[in-house]
Scaffold this motif. Structure first.
Motif: not given
Lengths: 126, 144
Positions: A21-22, A40-41, A71-77
């Motif tokens: 949800l933006p 963003p993006g 490899e994703p290591t930390h994901v907030e989005v």
């Protein structure tokens, strides 16, 4: 009755993908409404705006080039798309919506219909 | 000053915003340095054998005002996002977007090379690529 079942079936056959949800700002002045949304993006070609009946839907897909084998290591989005819908009121002119996308911020301007513009009413003294 | 209603006009949008903040606070493993206020900017980090890739979701910023620094293996992204000027006699119905100064700090792994950093800002995302030191990259040793 028939119409209702049709709508229900359609909804069941096309599951809506999960989306972020933006964050938005909505500001109203005498001439209309300005909406800012953070996307963003999302490049211009992946942004999808549509007005159906009195519902305005903003949809955008995140398209970021990622190096191979990352490899994703930390994901907030955590999801690759944004979606948000707004109900427009009838004094807004959905046919005259203008949109700009700049540095991941969408700016939408929805003017008020001619008949809904503020007018000064003369008071006759008699 | 624009007029701000005391109660949110759209209660559901407000609840969604709360839920979004809760998700952001609990769904991910929290960093020791916490999350930026209002979740701005959000950061995704990925790694490849040759580099560390950071994606900072910071829309609506002039790239020239972004400050990216690496000091003692700690990467800092700082900047400021100015609020959109509200016209006179306007009423603000929804006000969720972050404005103001922000700073996010990320510890880089030991093998990060502070001399080989690339930063690019596109569609509101700042992509920082930090190469790993060549000496730390896996190497095949030939047996004589």
């Amino acid at each position: 009755m028939n119409d209702t079942t049709k709508v229900a079936r359609q909804a069941a056959s096309a599951p809506v993908e999960a989306a972020l949800l933006p964050a938005v700002d909505v500001i109203e002045d005498t001439g209309g409404i300005t909406l800012y949304a953070d996307l963003p993006g999302v490049p211009r070609e992946k942004l999808n705006l549509h007005v159906e009946a009195d519902t305005l839907t903003i949809e955008g897909e995140i398209a970021i080039p990622v190096p191979e084998g990352m490899e994703p290591t930390h994901v907030e989005v955590a999801l690759p798309r944004y979606r948000r819908a707004f109900t427009l009121s009838k004094e807004l002119d959905a046919g005259k919506v203008s949109a700009e996308l700049n540095h991941g911020v969408l700016k939408l301007r929805i003017p008020k219909a001619e008949h809904a513009q503020p007018r000064r009413i003369q008071v006759a003294v008699g | 000053m624009p007029y701000r209603p005391l109660f949110a006009r759209d209660v559901f949008a407000e609840m969604d915003r709360l839920q979004r903040e809760m998700l952001q606070a609990f769904d991910i493993s929290p960093s020791i340095r916490g999350l930026a206020r209002g979740g701005y900017p959000a950061i995704n980090v990925g790694s490849t054998p040759k580099s560390i890739e950071l994606y900072t979701f910071a829309p609506g910023i002039d790239p020239a005002t972004l400050d990216v620094q690496i000091e003692k293996g700690v990467l800092t992204v700082a900047g400021e996002r100015k609020a959109e000027p509200a016209p006179e006699k306007a009423s603000v119905h929804i006000d969720e977007r972050f404005s103001g100064r922000f700073r996010r700090v990320v510890t880089l792994p030991e093998d990060a090379d502070p001399g080989a950093v690339e930063a690019r800002y596109r569609d509101g995302v700042l992509h920082i690529s930090v190469a790993r030191k060549a000496s730390a990259q896996p190497r095949r040793i030939t047996v004589q």
